[in-house]
Design an enzyme around this catalytic site. Structure first.
Site, mmCIF file in Angstrom:
data_model
loop_
_atom_site.group_PDB
_atom_site.id
_atom_site.type_symbol
_atom_site.label_atom_id
_atom_site.label_comp_id
_atom_site.label_asym_id
_atom_site.label_seq_id
_atom_site.Cartn_x
_atom_site.Cartn_y
_atom_site.Cartn_z
ATOM 1 N N SER A 121 -20.041 90.200 -24.333
ATOM 2 C CA SER A 121 -18.119 90.382 -23.640
ATOM 3 C C SER A 121 -17.255 89.990 -24.954
ATOM 4 O O SER A 121 -16.033 90.410 -24.549
ATOM 5 C CB SER A 121 -17.822 88.966 -23.113
ATOM 6 O OG SER A 121 -19.444 88.447 -22.445
ATOM 7 N N HIS A 142 -19.066 96.255 -19.489
ATOM 8 C CA HIS A 142 -19.109 94.962 -19.876
ATOM 9 C C HIS A 142 -18.994 94.787 -18.134
ATOM 10 O O HIS A 142 -18.269 95.191 -17.166
ATOM 11 C CB HIS A 142 -17.690 94.545 -20.554
ATOM 12 C CG HIS A 142 -17.769 92.746 -20.573
ATOM 13 N ND1 HIS A 142 -16.998 92.395 -20.047
ATOM 14 C CD2 HIS A 142 -19.018 91.700 -20.248
ATOM 15 C CE1 HIS A 142 -16.584 90.733 -20.136
ATOM 16 N NE2 HIS A 142 -17.708 90.715 -20.022
ATOM 17 N N GLU A 154 -15.631 97.149 -17.984
ATOM 18 C CA GLU A 154 -14.333 97.306 -18.513
ATOM 19 C C GLU A 154 -15.590 98.515 -19.639
ATOM 20 O O GLU A 154 -16.942 98.027 -20.375
ATOM 21 C CB GLU A 154 -14.216 96.071 -19.800
ATOM 22 C CG GLU A 154 -13.440 95.218 -18.845
ATOM 23 C CD GLU A 154 -13.355 93.958 -19.555
ATOM 24 O OE1 GLU A 154 -11.742 93.983 -19.309
ATOM 25 O OE2 GLU A 154 -14.198 93.289 -20.269
ATOM 26 N N ASN A 192 -11.405 89.225 -20.413
ATOM 27 C CA ASN A 192 -11.809 87.271 -21.181
ATOM 28 C C ASN A 192 -10.408 87.629 -21.836
ATOM 29 O O ASN A 192 -10.324 85.994 -22.415
ATOM 30 C CB ASN A 192 -13.240 87.736 -21.728
ATOM 31 C CG ASN A 192 -14.171 87.482 -21.051
ATOM 32 O OD1 ASN A 192 -14.324 87.639 -19.979
ATOM 33 N ND2 ASN A 192 -15.162 87.603 -21.689
HETATM 34 N N1 CAA Z 1 -25.162 87.438 -7.100
HETATM 35 C C1 CAA Z 1 -25.386 88.061 -5.839
HETATM 36 N N2 CAA Z 1 -24.643 88.092 -4.986
HETATM 37 C C2 CAA Z 1 -23.887 87.077 -4.390
HETATM 38 C C3 CAA Z 1 -23.885 85.661 -6.062
HETATM 39 C C4 CAA Z 1 -25.051 86.009 -7.125
HETATM 40 N N3 CAA Z 1 -25.450 85.140 -8.249
HETATM 41 N N4 CAA Z 1 -22.986 84.802 -5.957
HETATM 42 C C5 CAA Z 1 -22.323 85.453 -4.424
HETATM 43 N N5 CAA Z 1 -22.615 86.706 -4.069
HETATM 44 C C6 CAA Z 1 -23.190 87.402 -2.816
HETATM 45 C C7 CAA Z 1 -23.334 86.790 -1.429
HETATM 46 O O1 CAA Z 1 -24.325 86.834 -1.044
HETATM 47 C C8 CAA Z 1 -21.751 87.303 -0.884
HETATM 48 O O2 CAA Z 1 -22.402 88.092 -0.022
HETATM 49 P P1 CAA Z 1 -22.016 88.983 1.496
HETATM 50 O O3 CAA Z 1 -20.212 89.123 1.409
HETATM 51 O O4 CAA Z 1 -22.526 90.448 1.067
HETATM 52 O O5 CAA Z 1 -22.372 87.845 1.861
HETATM 53 C C9 CAA Z 1 -20.622 87.529 -1.524
HETATM 54 O O6 CAA Z 1 -20.914 87.322 -2.786
HETATM 55 C C10 CAA Z 1 -19.664 86.463 -1.018
HETATM 56 O O7 CAA Z 1 -20.611 84.747 -1.817
HETATM 57 P P2 CAA Z 1 -20.372 82.960 -1.104
HETATM 58 O O8 CAA Z 1 -19.884 83.621 0.303
HETATM 59 O O9 CAA Z 1 -21.717 82.571 -1.302
HETATM 60 O O10 CAA Z 1 -19.160 82.774 -1.286
HETATM 61 P P3 CAA Z 1 -17.555 83.485 -1.513
HETATM 62 O O11 CAA Z 1 -17.275 83.476 -0.626
HETATM 63 O O12 CAA Z 1 -17.351 81.846 -2.447
HETATM 64 O O13 CAA Z 1 -17.912 83.969 -3.554
HETATM 65 C C11 CAA Z 1 -18.295 84.360 -5.654
HETATM 66 C C12 CAA Z 1 -18.564 83.410 -4.509
HETATM 67 C C13 CAA Z 1 -18.005 86.130 -5.763
HETATM 68 C C14 CAA Z 1 -19.103 84.082 -6.900
HETATM 69 C C15 CAA Z 1 -16.255 84.231 -5.525
HETATM 70 O O14 CAA Z 1 -16.232 82.481 -5.697
HETATM 71 C C16 CAA Z 1 -15.555 84.882 -6.557
HETATM 72 O O15 CAA Z 1 -15.446 86.099 -6.859
HETATM 73 N N6 CAA Z 1 -15.675 83.778 -7.747
HETATM 74 C C17 CAA Z 1 -14.942 84.281 -9.300
HETATM 75 C C18 CAA Z 1 -16.080 84.580 -10.219
HETATM 76 C C19 CAA Z 1 -15.160 85.422 -11.514
HETATM 77 O O16 CAA Z 1 -14.504 85.302 -11.306
HETATM 78 N N7 CAA Z 1 -16.265 85.576 -11.960
HETATM 79 C C20 CAA Z 1 -15.752 86.633 -13.082
HETATM 80 C C21 CAA Z 1 -16.107 85.323 -14.544
HETATM 81 S S1 CAA Z 1 -15.992 85.849 -16.024
HETATM 82 C C22 CAA Z 1 -17.287 87.078 -16.334
HETATM 83 O O17 CAA Z 1 -18.202 87.089 -16.130
HETATM 84 C C23 CAA Z 1 -17.005 87.917 -17.933
HETATM 85 C C24 CAA Z 1 -17.958 86.893 -18.785
HETATM 86 O O18 CAA Z 1 -17.979 87.871 -19.674
HETATM 87 C C25 CAA Z 1 -18.902 85.603 -18.985
#
Ligand code: CAA
Length: 285
Positions: A121, A142, A154, A192
């Site tokens: 990252s 990424h 990315e 990030n």
């Molecule tokens: N693995 C696989 N699938 C997942 C999952 C996981 N850990 N978590 C959720 N899902 C899937 C669910 O199965 C669901 O799929 P379907 O639509 O096909 O049924 C879908 O995602 C939506 O899930 P939920 O309905 O349970 O929950 P939600 O609508 O609240 O979504 C979320 C959950 C996708 C996490 C959403 O809250 C979100 O987009 N959050 C922001 C995440 C974000 O910003 N990520 C970037 C972080 S920074 C990073 O990653 C960079 C780094 O280098 C660390």
């Protein structure tokens, strides 16, 4: 003609690695998944089974398709298992020495044409690349958490990455159904670099008792239309990973925006890493 990747490897089966394995297996690729010991491999396999099980429960995948998907993945504790893959994605913790030693080992094991990618990252892709004898075939790839859900990848090219390698990885990302952005090698890349100052600020606001965790998260979720609030997102990312990303960006830029607020270290020391340990800013038991 872009290159086709049929057999791919993933090293490191934590939250990101296991998610990347799922992305590949969903796409019909044969995946070699490696972590350092049986315990880590069992955790990675469990992550994949939980995630595919959830898709079955939601009617998104049949039991048979889920079983076929899991069967595409062979789990292993030895890097030697990467001897015949076309591409390896490394997703071990954000420790430069560890990543460099894994890339040096992969360079010995993999055929000369194999592309070696890092999911880092914030660490330098160039410093990782020069640990190998094929720096032109090393690239950043990424993913975002959760990898099967988030649409962006990315792609990071160093000054020595071969243009064909970048083009092949761009085509591969598109075949995975992801949108890619290609950038140079700078800590935090695009997403990030923009996101973590905000997350750090939210943690500092909570730490100063200015607002409750629920109010901070509700403000950004309901007031700004984000899918989740910053403290819930930090729990998803993992506080240890968030700290490492902030610390690396801070050391590179000395921008105080990225100086990790003290609560990160305190929570990490207390084992409050977020969802993966059952407790972070919130409890998940
Ligand atoms: N693995 C696989 N699938 C997942 C999952 C996981 N850990 N978590 C959720 N899902 C899937 C669910 O199965 C669901 O799929 P379907 O639509 O096909 O049924 C879908 O995602 C939506 O899930 P939920 O309905 O349970 O929950 P939600 O609508 O609240 O979504 C979320 C959950 C996708 C996490 C959403 O809250 C979100 O987009 N959050 C922001 C995440 C974000 O910003 N990520 C970037 C972080 S920074 C990073 O990653 C960079 C780094 O280098 C660390």
């Amino acid at each position: 003609m872009t290159r086709e990747f049929k057999r791919v490897g993933v090293v490191g089966l934590g939250t990101m690695g296991a998610g990347i394995v799922e992305v590949f297996a969903r796409q019909g690729l044969q995946v070699v998944a490696v972590d350092r010991d049986e315990e880590a491999v069992t955790r990675g396999r469990g992550h994949l089974q939980t995630s595919t099980g959830r898709a079955v429960a939601r009617g998104k995948l049949t039991e048979q398709d889920a079983a076929t998907l899991v069967d595409r993945v062979s789990f292993n504790t030895e890097l030697k298992a990467m001897a015949d893959v076309d591409l390896v994605v490394e997703a071990v913790p954000e420790n430069l020495d560890l990543k460099r030693s894994i890339f040096a080992a992969l360079d010995e094991i993999c055929p000369p044409e194999t592309i070696l990618a890092t999911n880092t990252s914030s660490l330098s892709v160039t410093e990782i690349a020069v640990a190998t004898g094929r720096p032109g075939k090393v690239v950043g790839l990424h993913f975002f958490n959760p990898a099967p859900v988030m649409k962006l990848v990315e792609i990071v090219r160093s000054v020595v990455t071969e243009p064909d390698v970048v083009a092949d990885i761009e085509a591969f990302a598109a075949a995975l159904g992801k949108t890619d952005v290609t950038i140079g090698d700078r800590a935090g890349f695009i997403a990030n670099a923009l996101l973590f100052g905000y997350l750090n600020h939210a943690a500092a606001m909570y730490e100063s008792h200015y607002a409750s965790r629920e109010d901070i998260d509700a403000s950004m979720k309901l007031g700004c239309g984000l899918p989740m609030g910053p403290l819930a997102l930090l729990d998803l990312i993992g506080l240890d990973t968030a700290y490492e990303i902030l610390d690396t960006m801070y050391k590179q830029s000395r921008d105080r925006l990225h100086a990790p607020t003290p609560i990160f270290k305190q929570m990490i020391t207390a084992g409050l890493l977020g969802r993966k340990t059952g407790r972070g800013f919130y409890s998940y038991e």
